[in-house]
Design an enzyme around this catalytic site. Structure first.
Site, mmCIF file in Angstrom:
data_model
loop_
_atom_site.group_PDB
_atom_site.id
_atom_site.type_symbol
_atom_site.label_atom_id
_atom_site.label_comp_id
_atom_site.label_asym_id
_atom_site.label_seq_id
_atom_site.Cartn_x
_atom_site.Cartn_y
_atom_site.Cartn_z
ATOM 1 N N VAL A 144 0.871 -1.167 0.000
ATOM 2 C CA VAL A 144 0.000 0.000 0.000
ATOM 3 C C VAL A 144 0.911 1.221 0.000
ATOM 4 O O VAL A 144 2.031 1.173 0.505
ATOM 5 C CB VAL A 144 -0.974 0.024 1.205
ATOM 6 C CG1 VAL A 144 -2.032 -1.056 1.055
ATOM 7 C CG2 VAL A 144 -0.241 -0.124 2.519
ATOM 8 N N SER A 145 0.443 2.308 -0.584
ATOM 9 C CA SER A 145 1.296 3.480 -0.803
ATOM 10 C C SER A 145 1.556 4.303 0.448
ATOM 11 O O SER A 145 2.584 4.955 0.557
ATOM 12 C CB SER A 145 0.693 4.374 -1.881
ATOM 13 O OG SER A 145 0.624 3.656 -3.097
ATOM 14 N N THR A 146 0.637 4.296 1.382
ATOM 15 C CA THR A 146 0.821 5.118 2.577
ATOM 16 C C THR A 146 0.462 4.318 3.812
ATOM 17 O O THR A 146 -0.222 3.294 3.733
ATOM 18 C CB THR A 146 -0.081 6.374 2.546
ATOM 19 O OG1 THR A 146 -1.444 5.955 2.625
ATOM 20 C CG2 THR A 146 0.139 7.197 1.296
ATOM 21 N N GLN A 164 -3.330 3.746 4.321
ATOM 22 C CA GLN A 164 -4.066 2.759 3.529
ATOM 23 C C GLN A 164 -4.004 1.399 4.221
ATOM 24 O O GLN A 164 -3.053 1.071 4.914
ATOM 25 C CB GLN A 164 -3.496 2.669 2.115
ATOM 26 C CG GLN A 164 -3.776 3.898 1.288
ATOM 27 C CD GLN A 164 -3.205 3.776 -0.121
ATOM 28 O OE1 GLN A 164 -2.210 3.109 -0.330
ATOM 29 N NE2 GLN A 164 -3.835 4.448 -1.055
#
Length: 186
Positions: A12-14, A17
């Site tokens: 997940v990007s962050t 998330q």
């Protein structure tokens, strides 16, 4: 005698998330172990991916929900697939129906990679042509520089020190998180 294992990789990007949907899909696909990164795909350093690649053995299969979870670019994805292939490890992307442990799956993967690379090359060519046409008319493109080299170095120091999130660093410099990620990429 060694048995083959399905090993999952989620990204997940962050930090905000949630990887649960990816975990659920990977577990349902038979993965006995799942490695998870909380990082932008553009960053080269993804510790959970490195750990997963070190964990895999010949005959195993690395499973992702979608190819974009694995690679930062078409070239990076192809390099990772070649690294897996050289180690005797298969690659499976659940949602795209790709499974490089079969001849048809390998063909499909390479066709998708070639099409993506061709599309990228066309975009680059059209962009160059458009810029050349604009320059011929006396226009100069490009946006305002948001991060000087000094600011980028300061952002890198803040990120490496670990005391700030990317959102906090972005707020400090008055730029978006994407701008910070762009300057953190190698």
């Amino acid at each position: 005698m060694s048995t083959s294992t399905r090993v999952g990789y989620a990204r997940v990007s962050t930090r905000e998330q949630n990887p649960d949907a990816q975990h659920d899909a990977l577990t349902a696909d038979g993965c006995t172990k799942v490695f998870t990164d909380h990082a932008s795909g553009t960053l080269a350093h993804r510790p959970a991916l490195d750990e997963a690649l070190g964990y895999l053995r010949a005959g195993d299969t690395l499973v992702v929900t979608k190819l974009d979870r694995l690679g930062r670019s078409v070239k990076n994805l192809k390099d990772t697939a070649e690294q897996l292939d050289a180690a005797g490890v298969g690659l499976r992307a659940i949602s795209q129906g790709i499974n490089t442990t079969t001849p048809g799956g390998r063909l499909f993967f390479h066709m998708l990679a070639a099409i993506a690379e061709f599309e990228h090359d066309l975009v680059v060519e059209r962009t160059r042509e458009g810029l050349a046409a604009a320059r011929a008319r006396g226009r100069r493109g490009g946006g305002v520089v948001k991060m000087t080299a000094t600011k980028a170095a300061q952002a890198r120091l803040m990120y490496d020190a670990g005391g700030h999130t990317v959102a906090q660093i972005a707020a400090t410099f008055g730029v978006s998180r994407a701008t910070i990620y762009r300057h953190l990429a190698p």
